[in-house]
Scaffold this motif. Structure first.
Motif, PDB file in Angstrom:
ATOM      1  N   GLU A   1      26.367 -37.199 -12.550  1.00 19.74           N
ATOM      2  CA  GLU A   1      27.343 -36.667 -12.608  1.00 19.74           C
ATOM      3  C   GLU A   1      28.411 -37.153 -12.765  1.00 19.74           C
ATOM      4  O   GLU A   1      30.010 -36.664 -13.331  1.00 19.74           O
ATOM      5  N   ASP A   2      29.124 -38.188 -13.423  1.00 21.74           N
ATOM      6  CA  ASP A   2      30.308 -39.141 -13.215  1.00 21.74           C
ATOM      7  C   ASP A   2      30.527 -39.322 -15.015  1.00 21.74           C
ATOM      8  O   ASP A   2      32.255 -38.425 -14.938  1.00 21.74           O
ATOM      9  N   ASP A   3      30.174 -38.640 -15.958  1.00 19.62           N
ATOM     10  CA  ASP A   3      30.777 -38.921 -17.343  1.00 19.62           C
ATOM     11  C   ASP A   3      29.748 -37.404 -17.840  1.00 19.62           C
ATOM     12  O   ASP A   3      28.930 -37.583 -18.676  1.00 19.62           O
ATOM     13  N   LEU A   4      30.866 -36.574 -17.963  1.00 20.19           N
ATOM     14  CA  LEU A   4      30.755 -34.889 -18.364  1.00 20.19           C
ATOM     15  C   LEU A   4      29.591 -35.050 -19.841  1.00 20.19           C
ATOM     16  O   LEU A   4      28.937 -35.093 -20.297  1.00 20.19           O
ATOM     17  N   ALA A   5      30.913 -35.912 -20.673  1.00 19.06           N
ATOM     18  CA  ALA A   5      30.071 -36.611 -22.295  1.00 19.06           C
ATOM     19  C   ALA A   5      28.753 -37.174 -22.106  1.00 19.06           C
ATOM     20  O   ALA A   5      27.920 -36.692 -22.941  1.00 19.06           O
ATOM     21  N   LEU A   6      28.805 -37.649 -21.592  1.00 16.51           N
ATOM     22  CA  LEU A   6      27.210 -38.582 -21.572  1.00 16.51           C
ATOM     23  C   LEU A   6      26.123 -37.652 -21.036  1.00 16.51           C
ATOM     24  O   LEU A   6      24.482 -37.869 -21.626  1.00 16.51           O
ATOM     25  N   ARG A   7      26.639 -37.226 -20.293  1.00 17.48           N
ATOM     26  CA  ARG A   7      25.722 -35.591 -19.660  1.00 17.48           C
ATOM     27  C   ARG A   7      25.383 -34.909 -20.598  1.00 17.48           C
ATOM     28  O   ARG A   7      23.616 -35.036 -20.177  1.00 17.48           O
ATOM     29  N   VAL A   8      25.901 -34.395 -21.491  1.00 18.39           N
ATOM     30  CA  VAL A   8      25.824 -33.428 -22.749  1.00 18.39           C
ATOM     31  C   VAL A   8      25.143 -34.037 -23.588  1.00 18.39           C
ATOM     32  O   VAL A   8      24.574 -34.057 -23.765  1.00 18.39           O
ATOM     33  N   GLN A   9      24.877 -35.766 -23.896  1.00 21.13           N
ATOM     34  CA  GLN A   9      24.703 -36.181 -24.337  1.00 21.13           C
ATOM     35  C   GLN A   9      23.285 -36.545 -24.640  1.00 21.13           C
ATOM     36  O   GLN A   9      22.387 -36.192 -25.474  1.00 21.13           O
ATOM     37  N   GLY A  10      23.021 -36.953 -23.186  1.00 22.84           N
ATOM     38  CA  GLY A  10      21.752 -37.076 -22.673  1.00 22.84           C
ATOM     39  C   GLY A  10      20.552 -35.409 -22.920  1.00 22.84           C
ATOM     40  O   GLY A  10      19.586 -35.810 -22.572  1.00 22.84           O
ATOM     41  N   CYS A  11      21.362 -34.749 -22.455  1.00 21.67           N
ATOM     42  CA  CYS A  11      20.866 -33.333 -22.594  1.00 21.67           C
ATOM     43  C   CYS A  11      20.482 -33.064 -23.739  1.00 21.67           C
ATOM     44  O   CYS A  11      18.869 -31.804 -23.689  1.00 21.67           O
ATOM     45  N   SER A  12      21.452 -32.644 -24.576  1.00 22.22           N
ATOM     46  CA  SER A  12      21.622 -32.589 -25.040  1.00 22.22           C
ATOM     47  C   SER A  12      20.120 -33.882 -27.268  1.00 22.22           C
ATOM     48  O   SER A  12      19.728 -33.339 -27.387  1.00 22.22           O
ATOM     49  N   ALA A  13      19.932 -35.198 -25.959  1.00 22.71           N
ATOM     50  CA  ALA A  13      19.046 -35.532 -27.308  1.00 22.71           C
ATOM     51  C   ALA A  13      17.761 -35.288 -26.197  1.00 22.71           C
ATOM     52  O   ALA A  13      16.758 -35.179 -26.651  1.00 22.71           O
ATOM     53  N   VAL A  14      17.288 -34.536 -24.491  1.00 27.64           N
ATOM     54  CA  VAL A  14      16.068 -34.322 -24.096  1.00 27.64           C
ATOM     55  C   VAL A  14      16.256 -32.915 -24.573  1.00 27.64           C
ATOM     56  O   VAL A  14      14.359 -32.950 -25.521  1.00 27.64           O
ATOM     57  N   ILE A  15      16.856 -32.042 -25.060  1.00 24.41           N
ATOM     58  CA  ILE A  15      16.596 -30.914 -25.560  1.00 24.41           C
ATOM     59  C   ILE A  15      16.325 -31.008 -27.239  1.00 24.41           C
ATOM     60  O   ILE A  15      15.205 -30.432 -27.920  1.00 24.41           O
ATOM     61  N   ALA A  16      16.454 -32.404 -28.381  1.00 20.03           N
ATOM     62  CA  ALA A  16      15.955 -32.521 -29.811  1.00 20.03           C
ATOM     63  C   ALA A  16      14.581 -32.695 -29.588  1.00 20.03           C
ATOM     64  O   ALA A  16      14.734 -33.271 -30.663  1.00 20.03           O
ATOM     65  N   SER A  17      14.521 -33.982 -28.269  1.00 17.10           N
ATOM     66  CA  SER A  17      13.538 -34.722 -28.541  1.00 17.10           C
ATOM     67  C   SER A  17      11.915 -34.175 -29.497  1.00 17.10           C
ATOM     68  O   SER A  17      10.929 -34.246 -29.658  1.00 17.10           O
ATOM     69  N   GLY A  18      11.951 -32.469 -28.704  1.00 14.60           N
ATOM     70  CA  GLY A  18      10.936 -32.128 -28.685  1.00 14.60           C
ATOM     71  C   GLY A  18       9.737 -32.401 -27.366  1.00 14.60           C
ATOM     72  O   GLY A  18       8.759 -31.833 -27.417  1.00 14.60           O
ATOM     73  N   ASN A  19      10.336 -33.288 -26.505  1.00 17.83           N
ATOM     74  CA  ASN A  19       8.822 -33.484 -25.604  1.00 17.83           C
ATOM     75  C   ASN A  19       9.195 -32.834 -24.415  1.00 17.83           C
ATOM     76  O   ASN A  19       8.224 -33.627 -23.613  1.00 17.83           O
ATOM     77  N   TRP A  20       9.880 -32.198 -24.319  1.00 14.83           N
ATOM     78  CA  TRP A  20       9.917 -31.372 -23.626  1.00 14.83           C
ATOM     79  C   TRP A  20       9.732 -29.328 -23.684  1.00 14.83           C
ATOM     80  O   TRP A  20      10.076 -29.271 -24.625  1.00 14.83           O
TER      81      TRP A  20
END
Length: 162
Positions: free
Chosen positions: A29-48
């Motif tokens: 929750e501390d770095d919203l840009a990092l949160r967006v980046q991490g969630c985008s990576a999760v979504i793009a990974s195709g593993n979820w």
């Protein structure tokens, strides 16, 4: 053949921390840009998939709310609800989006859906929240969604400091 097994084991060892890192980034929750980046990576990974993918869209939607990207937030939260129609937090966060956009009645509708899905614990949370931040609720903290709770939700939605 033995070396191939070692290579696969090493690849899995390296992949697991990477997957954990992006999931951690998607949750922090501390770095919203990092949160967006991490969630985008999760979504793009195709593993979820399914509920797990809905979790990532919900978390990214939350981050978009907090950065003022309401259209992106609504898109992500709609996707989360398509993937998991019973995702109470996505309804809650969509309510927050509508609150920020000034659509107080739609905010309350979303919050009520979240309350119905998440039960008495969510009602108690709202009772405490609307009492402690804005003083809009003065009734018992009993987990029962009464007209007083609904009125406090609407008052809280209108009072952006709540």
């Amino acid at each position: 053949m033995r070396s191939m097994g070692l290579i696969v084991a090493m690849a899995l060892t390296w992949a697991a921390p990477a997957a954990a890192d992006i999931a951690d980034d998607c949750e922090q929750e501390d770095d919203l840009a990092l949160r967006v980046q991490g969630c985008s990576a999760v979504i793009a990974s195709g593993n979820w998939t399914g509920n797990n993918l809905a979790w990532a869209y919900n978390n990214r939607g939350y981050a978009y709310n907090e950065t003022g990207d309401y259209d992106l937030a609504l898109q992500d939260l709609a996707t989360a609800l398509e993937l998991d129609p019973q995702h109470g937090n996505a309804h809650h966060n969509r309510g927050v989006t509508y609150e920020y956009m000034g659509d107080h009645e739609r905010a309350v509708v979303e919050w009520e859906i979240a309350i119905e899905m998440q039960g008495p614990d969510r009602v108690r949370w709202w009772q405490e929240w609307t009492r402690d931040y804005g003083g809009h609720y003065q009734g018992p903290i009993d987990g029962i969604c009464t007209d007083a709770v609904r009125a406090a939700l609407l008052a809280c939605a209108i009072d952006l400091d709540c």
